[in-house]
Design a protein around this motif. Sequence first.
Motif, PDB file in Angstrom:
ATOM      1  N   GLY A   2       0.835  -1.193   0.000  1.00  5.18           N
ATOM      2  CA  GLY A   2       0.000   0.000   0.000  1.00  5.18           C
ATOM      3  C   GLY A   2       0.870   1.243   0.000  1.00  5.18           C
ATOM      4  N   VAL A   3       0.408   2.288  -0.658  1.00  7.99           N
ATOM      5  CA  VAL A   3       1.117   3.563  -0.667  1.00  7.99           C
ATOM      6  C   VAL A   3       0.830   4.258   0.660  1.00  7.99           C
ATOM      7  CG1 VAL A   3       1.302   5.819  -1.795  1.00  7.99           C
ATOM      8  CG2 VAL A   3       1.043   3.750  -3.177  1.00  7.99           C
ATOM      9  N   ARG A   4       1.866   4.682   1.352  1.00  5.29           N
ATOM     10  CA  ARG A   4       1.729   5.339   2.654  1.00  5.29           C
ATOM     11  C   ARG A   4       1.421   6.825   2.475  1.00  5.29           C
ATOM     12  NH1 ARG A   4       0.600   1.988   5.931  1.00  5.29           N
ATOM     13  NH2 ARG A   4       1.122   3.417   7.597  1.00  5.29           N
ATOM     14  N   GLY A   5       0.748   7.408   3.436  1.00  6.59           N
ATOM     15  CA  GLY A   5       0.539   8.847   3.490  1.00  6.59           C
ATOM     16  C   GLY A   5      -0.479   9.399   2.508  1.00  6.59           C
ATOM     17  N   LEU A   6      -1.441   8.589   2.083  1.00  4.89           N
ATOM     18  CA  LEU A   6      -2.449   9.090   1.152  1.00  4.89           C
ATOM     19  C   LEU A   6      -3.543   9.853   1.889  1.00  4.89           C
ATOM     20  CD1 LEU A   6      -3.038   6.118  -1.312  1.00  4.89           C
ATOM     21  CD2 LEU A   6      -1.639   8.153  -1.635  1.00  4.89           C
ATOM     22  N   ASP A   7      -3.962  10.937   1.305  1.00  4.38           N
ATOM     23  CA  ASP A   7      -5.105  11.721   1.786  1.00  4.38           C
ATOM     24  C   ASP A   7      -6.168  11.588   0.702  1.00  4.38           C
ATOM     25  OD1 ASP A   7      -6.923  13.580   2.687  1.00  4.38           O
ATOM     26  OD2 ASP A   7      -5.612  15.318   2.380  1.00  4.38           O
ATOM     27  N   VAL A   8      -7.105  10.682   0.912  1.00  8.66           N
ATOM     28  CA  VAL A   8      -8.129  10.394  -0.091  1.00  8.66           C
ATOM     29  C   VAL A   8      -9.323  11.303   0.171  1.00  8.66           C
ATOM     30  CG1 VAL A   8      -9.607   8.618  -1.085  1.00  8.66           C
ATOM     31  CG2 VAL A   8      -7.328   8.008  -0.242  1.00  8.66           C
ATOM     32  N   ARG A   9      -9.635  12.145  -0.795  1.00  9.62           N
ATOM     33  CA  ARG A   9     -10.723  13.116  -0.623  1.00  9.62           C
ATOM     34  C   ARG A   9     -11.750  12.960  -1.727  1.00  9.62           C
ATOM     35  NH1 ARG A   9      -8.568  18.565   2.121  1.00  9.62           N
ATOM     36  NH2 ARG A   9      -7.065  17.555   3.485  1.00  9.62           N
ATOM     37  N   ARG A  10     -12.984  13.124  -1.348  1.00  5.84           N
ATOM     38  CA  ARG A  10     -14.098  13.069  -2.302  1.00  5.84           C
ATOM     39  C   ARG A  10     -14.107  14.377  -3.086  1.00  5.84           C
ATOM     40  NH1 ARG A  10     -19.811  12.880  -3.200  1.00  5.84           N
ATOM     41  NH2 ARG A  10     -20.590  10.782  -2.870  1.00  5.84           N
ATOM     42  N   PRO A  11     -14.133  14.305  -4.416  1.00  4.78           N
ATOM     43  CA  PRO A  11     -14.197  15.537  -5.217  1.00  4.78           C
ATOM     44  C   PRO A  11     -15.543  16.233  -5.031  1.00  4.78           C
ATOM     45  CG  PRO A  11     -13.770  13.612  -6.612  1.00  4.78           C
ATOM     46  CD  PRO A  11     -14.082  13.114  -5.241  1.00  4.78           C
ATOM     47  N   PRO A  12     -15.600  17.531  -5.287  1.00  5.12           N
ATOM     48  CA  PRO A  12     -16.896  18.226  -5.224  1.00  5.12           C
ATOM     49  C   PRO A  12     -17.889  17.594  -6.199  1.00  5.12           C
ATOM     50  CG  PRO A  12     -15.083  19.803  -5.390  1.00  5.12           C
ATOM     51  CD  PRO A  12     -14.495  18.434  -5.604  1.00  5.12           C
ATOM     52  N   GLU A  13     -19.140  17.547  -5.791  1.00  2.00           N
ATOM     53  CA  GLU A  13     -20.194  16.925  -6.605  1.00  2.00           C
ATOM     54  C   GLU A  13     -20.185  17.432  -8.046  1.00  2.00           C
ATOM     55  OE1 GLU A  13     -22.724  14.506  -5.825  1.00  2.00           O
ATOM     56  OE2 GLU A  13     -21.291  14.182  -4.214  1.00  2.00           O
ATOM     57  N   GLY A  14     -20.007  18.737  -8.231  1.00  4.93           N
ATOM     58  CA  GLY A  14     -20.060  19.330  -9.558  1.00  4.93           C
ATOM     59  C   GLY A  14     -18.934  18.913 -10.493  1.00  4.93           C
ATOM     60  N   GLU A  15     -17.879  18.318  -9.940  1.00 11.73           N
ATOM     61  CA  GLU A  15     -16.743  17.890 -10.759  1.00 11.73           C
ATOM     62  C   GLU A  15     -16.829  16.428 -11.171  1.00 11.73           C
ATOM     63  OE1 GLU A  15     -13.042  18.865  -8.871  1.00 11.73           O
ATOM     64  OE2 GLU A  15     -13.647  20.946  -8.523  1.00 11.73           O
ATOM     65  N   MET A  16     -17.907  15.741 -10.750  1.00  9.57           N
ATOM     66  CA  MET A  16     -18.033  14.323 -11.063  1.00  9.57           C
ATOM     67  C   MET A  16     -19.161  14.086 -12.059  1.00  9.57           C
ATOM     68  SD  MET A  16     -17.446  12.344  -7.430  1.00  9.57           S
ATOM     69  CE  MET A  16     -18.669  13.218  -6.459  1.00  9.57           C
ATOM     70  N   THR A  17     -18.990  13.062 -12.875  1.00  6.62           N
ATOM     71  CA  THR A  17     -20.068  12.627 -13.753  1.00  6.62           C
ATOM     72  C   THR A  17     -21.082  11.858 -12.911  1.00  6.62           C
ATOM     73  OG1 THR A  17     -19.074  10.481 -14.239  1.00  6.62           O
ATOM     74  CG2 THR A  17     -18.411  12.343 -15.660  1.00  6.62           C
ATOM     75  N   GLU A  18     -22.218  11.555 -13.495  1.00  8.07           N
ATOM     76  CA  GLU A  18     -23.236  10.791 -12.771  1.00  8.07           C
ATOM     77  C   GLU A  18     -22.680   9.427 -12.350  1.00  8.07           C
ATOM     78  OE1 GLU A  18     -26.433   9.739 -10.681  1.00  8.07           O
ATOM     79  OE2 GLU A  18     -25.994  11.744 -11.443  1.00  8.07           O
ATOM     80  N   GLY A  19     -21.945   8.761 -13.240  1.00 10.82           N
ATOM     81  CA  GLY A  19     -21.348   7.464 -12.909  1.00 10.82           C
ATOM     82  C   GLY A  19     -20.343   7.573 -11.771  1.00 10.82           C
ATOM     83  N   GLU A  20     -19.574   8.641 -11.761  1.00 13.51           N
ATOM     84  CA  GLU A  20     -18.599   8.849 -10.688  1.00 13.51           C
ATOM     85  C   GLU A  20     -19.305   9.141  -9.361  1.00 13.51           C
ATOM     86  OE1 GLU A  20     -15.000  10.545 -13.543  1.00 13.51           O
ATOM     87  OE2 GLU A  20     -16.455  11.937 -12.656  1.00 13.51           O
ATOM     88  N   ARG A  21     -20.415   9.871  -9.413  1.00 14.68           N
ATOM     89  CA  ARG A  21     -21.195  10.137  -8.194  1.00 14.68           C
ATOM     90  C   ARG A  21     -21.763   8.831  -7.627  1.00 14.68           C
ATOM     91  NH1 ARG A  21     -22.198  15.069 -10.713  1.00 14.68           N
ATOM     92  NH2 ARG A  21     -24.016  14.387 -11.870  1.00 14.68           N
ATOM     93  N   VAL A  22     -22.226   7.968  -8.505  1.00 17.77           N
ATOM     94  CA  VAL A  22     -22.758   6.668  -8.066  1.00 17.77           C
ATOM     95  C   VAL A  22     -21.642   5.856  -7.408  1.00 17.77           C
ATOM     96  CG1 VAL A  22     -23.681   4.451  -8.891  1.00 17.77           C
ATOM     97  CG2 VAL A  22     -24.655   6.608  -9.718  1.00 17.77           C
ATOM     98  N   ALA A  23     -20.460   5.822  -8.021  1.00 13.61           N
ATOM     99  CA  ALA A  23     -19.330   5.078  -7.450  1.00 13.61           C
ATOM    100  C   ALA A  23     -18.897   5.687  -6.124  1.00 13.61           C
ATOM    101  CB  ALA A  23     -18.162   5.051  -8.433  1.00 13.61           C
ATOM    102  N   ALA A  24     -18.857   7.024  -6.041  1.00 15.91           N
ATOM    103  CA  ALA A  24     -18.472   7.699  -4.796  1.00 15.91           C
ATOM    104  C   ALA A  24     -19.478   7.397  -3.690  1.00 15.91           C
ATOM    105  CB  ALA A  24     -18.341   9.198  -5.015  1.00 15.91           C
ATOM    106  N   ALA A  25     -20.759   7.387  -4.038  1.00 11.94           N
ATOM    107  CA  ALA A  25     -21.792   7.078  -3.046  1.00 11.94           C
ATOM    108  C   ALA A  25     -21.664   5.634  -2.561  1.00 11.94           C
ATOM    109  CB  ALA A  25     -23.180   7.333  -3.630  1.00 11.94           C
ATOM    110  N   ALA A  26     -21.342   4.709  -3.476  1.00  9.82           N
ATOM    111  CA  ALA A  26     -21.150   3.309  -3.087  1.00  9.82           C
ATOM    112  C   ALA A  26     -19.953   3.185  -2.139  1.00  9.82           C
ATOM    113  CB  ALA A  26     -20.952   2.436  -4.320  1.00  9.82           C
TER     114      ALA A  26
END
Length: 185
Positions: free
Chosen positions: A82-106
């Motif tokens: 695993g890569v150490r020190g990752l800061d995983v952040r959810r992108p703003p809703e407006g920057e995602m496609t509908e498919g990406e929003r569905v994946a982010a919600a999952a």
Amino acid sequence: MTESDERRTISDPAALKALAHPLRLKILRHLGTSGPATSTTLAAALGENTGTLSYHLRQLHRGGFIEDIPERATGRERWWRGVRGLDVRRPPEGEMTEGERVAAAALDRMRMAEDVRLAQRYDAEQARSEGWMRGSRALSHLTREELSDFHDAYLELLLRFSRGPEEAPPGARPILLRWFGLPAD
């Protein structure tokens, strides 16, 4: 601090989509708690076949969540960590496609379900944990900027104490840490 010890932010919707799969989260957990592994050793540990694991390892690698260890490779066998020190952040809703929003919600639902299971485990086992389970709750009045500063300070604290199983001192155990803040009103 070495380059691998620096915090790197991942907020690319395509990269986050790579996380929105239960087996990939299990792979990351296994690498984080047990250390480097090959697709063969991961398959045995997780009860999957090597072809399936290889596919999911490639997706995690493409997303920047794992890296191969060339110096441990033998023949066609690749070792992953695993890569150490990752800061995983959810992108703003407006920057995602509908498919990406569905994946982010999952992904959000999978993470929250895990967090609920961990809170229930904490409740059930903390008294008998002999100091291995610690927690804190607080209430503060913060501005949005102060909450952001608190979050960044928490990430810096995580980075300060972050190490993988290969660097852990004797007696260290993998510890799951969670933090979230939300308005009380």
